[in-house]
Design a protein around this motif. Structure first.
Motif, mmCIF file in Angstrom:
data_model
loop_
_atom_site.group_PDB
_atom_site.id
_atom_site.type_symbol
_atom_site.label_atom_id
_atom_site.label_comp_id
_atom_site.label_asym_id
_atom_site.label_seq_id
_atom_site.Cartn_x
_atom_site.Cartn_y
_atom_site.Cartn_z
ATOM 1 N N PHE A 151 52.954 63.095 53.322
ATOM 2 C CA PHE A 151 52.138 63.994 53.941
ATOM 3 C C PHE A 151 50.762 63.726 53.576
ATOM 4 O O PHE A 151 49.679 64.116 54.296
ATOM 5 N N THR A 152 50.657 62.955 52.431
ATOM 6 C CA THR A 152 48.969 62.555 52.296
ATOM 7 C C THR A 152 48.323 61.841 53.746
ATOM 8 O O THR A 152 47.155 62.131 53.599
ATOM 9 N N GLN A 153 48.938 61.042 54.323
ATOM 10 C CA GLN A 153 48.402 60.592 55.546
ATOM 11 C C GLN A 153 48.006 61.776 56.660
ATOM 12 O O GLN A 153 47.028 61.217 57.197
ATOM 13 N N ILE A 154 48.594 62.766 56.743
ATOM 14 C CA ILE A 154 48.081 63.769 57.429
ATOM 15 C C ILE A 154 47.087 64.698 56.776
ATOM 16 O O ILE A 154 45.872 64.808 57.301
ATOM 17 N N SER A 155 47.339 64.895 55.243
ATOM 18 C CA SER A 155 46.124 65.796 54.666
ATOM 19 C C SER A 155 44.572 64.777 54.631
ATOM 20 O O SER A 155 43.800 65.710 54.592
ATOM 21 N N GLN A 156 44.630 63.443 55.037
ATOM 22 C CA GLN A 156 43.468 63.004 54.699
ATOM 23 C C GLN A 156 42.722 63.460 55.946
ATOM 24 O O GLN A 156 41.480 63.176 56.035
ATOM 25 N N THR A 157 43.239 63.835 57.126
ATOM 26 C CA THR A 157 42.586 64.263 58.347
ATOM 27 C C THR A 157 42.102 65.689 58.241
ATOM 28 O O THR A 157 41.678 66.229 59.248
ATOM 29 N N MET A 158 42.695 66.322 57.132
ATOM 30 C CA MET A 158 42.499 67.918 56.915
ATOM 31 C C MET A 158 41.364 68.268 55.897
ATOM 32 O O MET A 158 40.900 69.449 55.689
ATOM 33 N N ARG A 159 40.589 67.290 55.298
ATOM 34 C CA ARG A 159 39.915 67.237 54.219
ATOM 35 C C ARG A 159 38.578 68.219 54.592
ATOM 36 O O ARG A 159 38.007 69.023 53.914
ATOM 37 N N THR A 184 39.513 79.049 62.784
ATOM 38 C CA THR A 184 39.959 77.531 63.202
ATOM 39 C C THR A 184 40.017 76.622 62.255
ATOM 40 O O THR A 184 38.916 76.782 61.390
ATOM 41 N N PHE A 185 40.850 75.781 62.109
ATOM 42 C CA PHE A 185 40.927 74.581 61.318
ATOM 43 C C PHE A 185 41.038 73.311 61.936
ATOM 44 O O PHE A 185 41.741 73.127 63.096
ATOM 45 N N THR A 186 40.334 72.249 61.871
ATOM 46 C CA THR A 186 40.018 71.177 62.676
ATOM 47 C C THR A 186 40.867 69.906 61.766
ATOM 48 O O THR A 186 40.218 69.655 60.872
ATOM 49 N N PHE A 187 41.471 69.178 62.767
ATOM 50 C CA PHE A 187 42.045 68.034 62.463
ATOM 51 C C PHE A 187 41.067 66.804 62.881
ATOM 52 O O PHE A 187 40.751 66.844 63.975
ATOM 53 N N ASN A 188 40.576 65.950 61.958
ATOM 54 C CA ASN A 188 39.778 64.790 62.209
ATOM 55 C C ASN A 188 40.586 63.566 61.789
ATOM 56 O O ASN A 188 40.553 63.346 60.500
ATOM 57 N N ALA A 189 40.616 62.673 62.780
ATOM 58 C CA ALA A 189 41.296 61.380 62.450
ATOM 59 C C ALA A 189 40.500 60.340 63.078
ATOM 60 O O ALA A 189 40.115 60.473 64.407
ATOM 61 N N SER A 190 40.085 59.164 62.081
ATOM 62 C CA SER A 190 39.537 57.984 62.808
ATOM 63 C C SER A 190 40.460 57.050 63.367
ATOM 64 O O SER A 190 40.423 55.753 63.059
ATOM 65 N N CYS A 191 41.286 57.765 64.404
ATOM 66 C CA CYS A 191 42.072 56.849 65.262
ATOM 67 C C CYS A 191 42.247 57.695 66.513
ATOM 68 O O CYS A 191 41.999 58.824 66.807
ATOM 69 N N SER A 192 42.783 57.037 67.618
ATOM 70 C CA SER A 192 42.966 57.749 68.717
ATOM 71 C C SER A 192 44.171 58.753 68.655
ATOM 72 O O SER A 192 45.065 58.692 67.727
ATOM 73 N N PRO A 193 44.390 59.761 69.850
ATOM 74 C CA PRO A 193 45.386 60.575 69.661
ATOM 75 C C PRO A 193 46.652 60.021 69.630
ATOM 76 O O PRO A 193 47.592 60.777 69.019
ATOM 77 N N THR A 194 46.805 58.991 70.478
ATOM 78 C CA THR A 194 48.115 58.274 70.428
ATOM 79 C C THR A 194 48.606 57.949 68.901
ATOM 80 O O THR A 194 49.639 57.892 68.778
ATOM 81 N N GLU A 195 47.482 57.291 68.457
ATOM 82 C CA GLU A 195 47.991 56.524 67.218
ATOM 83 C C GLU A 195 48.146 58.024 66.198
ATOM 84 O O GLU A 195 48.918 57.714 65.104
ATOM 85 N N TYR A 196 47.403 58.592 66.170
ATOM 86 C CA TYR A 196 47.508 60.199 65.444
ATOM 87 C C TYR A 196 48.875 60.507 65.465
ATOM 88 O O TYR A 196 49.709 60.947 64.513
ATOM 89 N N VAL A 197 49.618 60.519 66.878
ATOM 90 C CA VAL A 197 50.894 60.989 66.948
ATOM 91 C C VAL A 197 51.986 60.129 66.129
ATOM 92 O O VAL A 197 52.819 60.781 65.431
ATOM 93 N N GLY A 198 51.483 58.790 65.878
ATOM 94 C CA GLY A 198 52.287 57.767 64.989
ATOM 95 C C GLY A 198 52.371 58.493 63.833
ATOM 96 O O GLY A 198 53.446 58.387 63.184
ATOM 97 N N LEU A 199 51.162 59.025 63.083
ATOM 98 C CA LEU A 199 51.133 59.472 61.970
ATOM 99 C C LEU A 199 52.340 60.670 61.541
ATOM 100 O O LEU A 199 52.722 60.901 60.776
ATOM 101 N N PHE A 200 52.230 61.527 62.678
ATOM 102 C CA PHE A 200 53.070 62.664 62.554
ATOM 103 C C PHE A 200 54.408 62.274 62.580
ATOM 104 O O PHE A 200 55.278 62.752 62.048
ATOM 105 N N LYS A 201 54.800 61.297 63.336
ATOM 106 C CA LYS A 201 56.131 60.385 63.857
ATOM 107 C C LYS A 201 56.636 59.865 62.293
ATOM 108 O O LYS A 201 57.605 60.102 62.153
ATOM 109 N N ASN A 202 55.731 59.090 61.661
ATOM 110 C CA ASN A 202 56.152 58.635 60.426
ATOM 111 C C ASN A 202 56.115 59.129 59.201
ATOM 112 O O ASN A 202 56.597 58.692 58.082
ATOM 113 N N PHE A 203 55.170 60.117 59.052
ATOM 114 C CA PHE A 203 54.867 60.848 57.739
ATOM 115 C C PHE A 203 55.210 62.284 57.495
ATOM 116 O O PHE A 203 54.943 62.756 56.356
ATOM 117 N N TYR A 204 55.201 63.126 58.546
ATOM 118 C CA TYR A 204 55.138 64.503 58.442
ATOM 119 C C TYR A 204 56.760 64.992 58.829
ATOM 120 O O TYR A 204 57.450 64.804 59.795
#
Length: 270
Positions: A13-21, A198-218
């Motif tokens: 989950f740390t892979q997702i939480s990095q986008t929540m800092r 409101t809580f905002t997720f910020n990721a330095s990748c495309s939305p499609t790549e961000y889905v990959g983080l959820f697929k692999n780590f959440y």
């Protein structure tokens, strides 16, 4: 193994939480933390709100059911030189190793809501809070059109039905449930405030790549993909999530993702 422990130790989950800092820090800035306050951060993950609380001078104990996230939180606190921030394993339904009336504030942002026994969770949070202290929860809202509620809704359509007696974590996003649960723990309705934030997720990748983080780590999404794979529907799930993330992305650049999500912020005066 406790199924909740297995869920949150699955993946990373740390892979997702990095986008929540950023939003974690922003949320903490609203809590009015003062130096020396004793705070428990319950369901803390690797410290998305616990670390900012300690940076503002609080003495913070982070408690999480997942040993890998506890280890990651302690590593982050050490790296930041925060001697007043420690993490330990624990179950939000049973904090029996923690004495009554220990903390000035108990914070649980998208954490304790996932514990399986909500009335026990409310009772334990109230028990460990000092009289005059407060509890702050951030809870996702069922049926909300924003991203997290929709991820969980989509994922649930691909997974087997939950066991009998299962109480959805999303029920913590309904104000009447919050009032009932804390009411049984001895809190008056007028001492409970619920408001949308409101809580905002910020990721330095495309939305499609961000889905990959959820697929692999959440954990919840990983379970959905495991089930979808067995039914030959993995591509359908991938497409649904990719469409969702792209439609909700507010970033100006195609290689970045900025997705705001609505949640219920609960403040309980003990």
């Amino acid at each position: 193994m406790n199924p909740n422990k297995a869920l949150w130790e699955k993946g990373d989950f740390t892979q997702i939480s990095q986008t929540m800092r950023e939003s974690g820090d922003e949320l903490v800035s609203k809590l009015g933390i003062s130096k020396g306050q004793k705070i428990m951060d319950l369901g803390c993950g690797d410290g998305t709100t616990a670390i900012p609380e300690a940076e503002r001078g609080a003495e913070v104990l982070g408690v999480d059911i997942a040993s890998n996230l506890v280890a990651a939180g302690n590593k982050r606190a050490t790296a930041a030189g925060l001697a007043t921030c420690t993490f330990q394993e624990g179950d939000a339904c049973d904090l029996s190793d923690i004495p009554d009336k220990t903390f000035d504030m108990v914070v649980s942002i998208f954490g304790a809501m996932f514990a399986p026994k909500p009335f026990d969770v409310a009772k334990e949070m109230v028990r460990v809070t000092k009289p005059g202290g407060k509890i702050v929860m951030g809870n996702w809202i069922p049926g909300d059109p924003t991203v997290v509620a929709q991820i969980l809704k989509i994922s649930s359509a691909y997974t087997p039905p939950p066991p009998e007696g299962f109480i959805s974590p999303m029920t913590w996003g309904i104000e009447s449930n919050v009032v009932e649960r804390f009411g049984q723990a001895g809190i008056l309705k007028e001492d409970i405030r619920c408001e949308k934030d409101t809580f905002t997720f910020n990721a330095s990748c495309s939305p499609t790549e961000y889905v990959g983080l959820f697929k692999n780590f959440y954990g919840p999404t990983m379970n959905a993909f495991d089930a979808a794979e067995k039914n030959g529907k993995s591509a359908d799930l991938q497409q649904e999530l990719t469409s969702l993330f792209n439609s909700q992305n507010k970033a100006a650049s195609p290689d970045r993702t900025t997705i705001p999500a609505t949640y219920l912020r609960v403040t309980v005066n003990c």
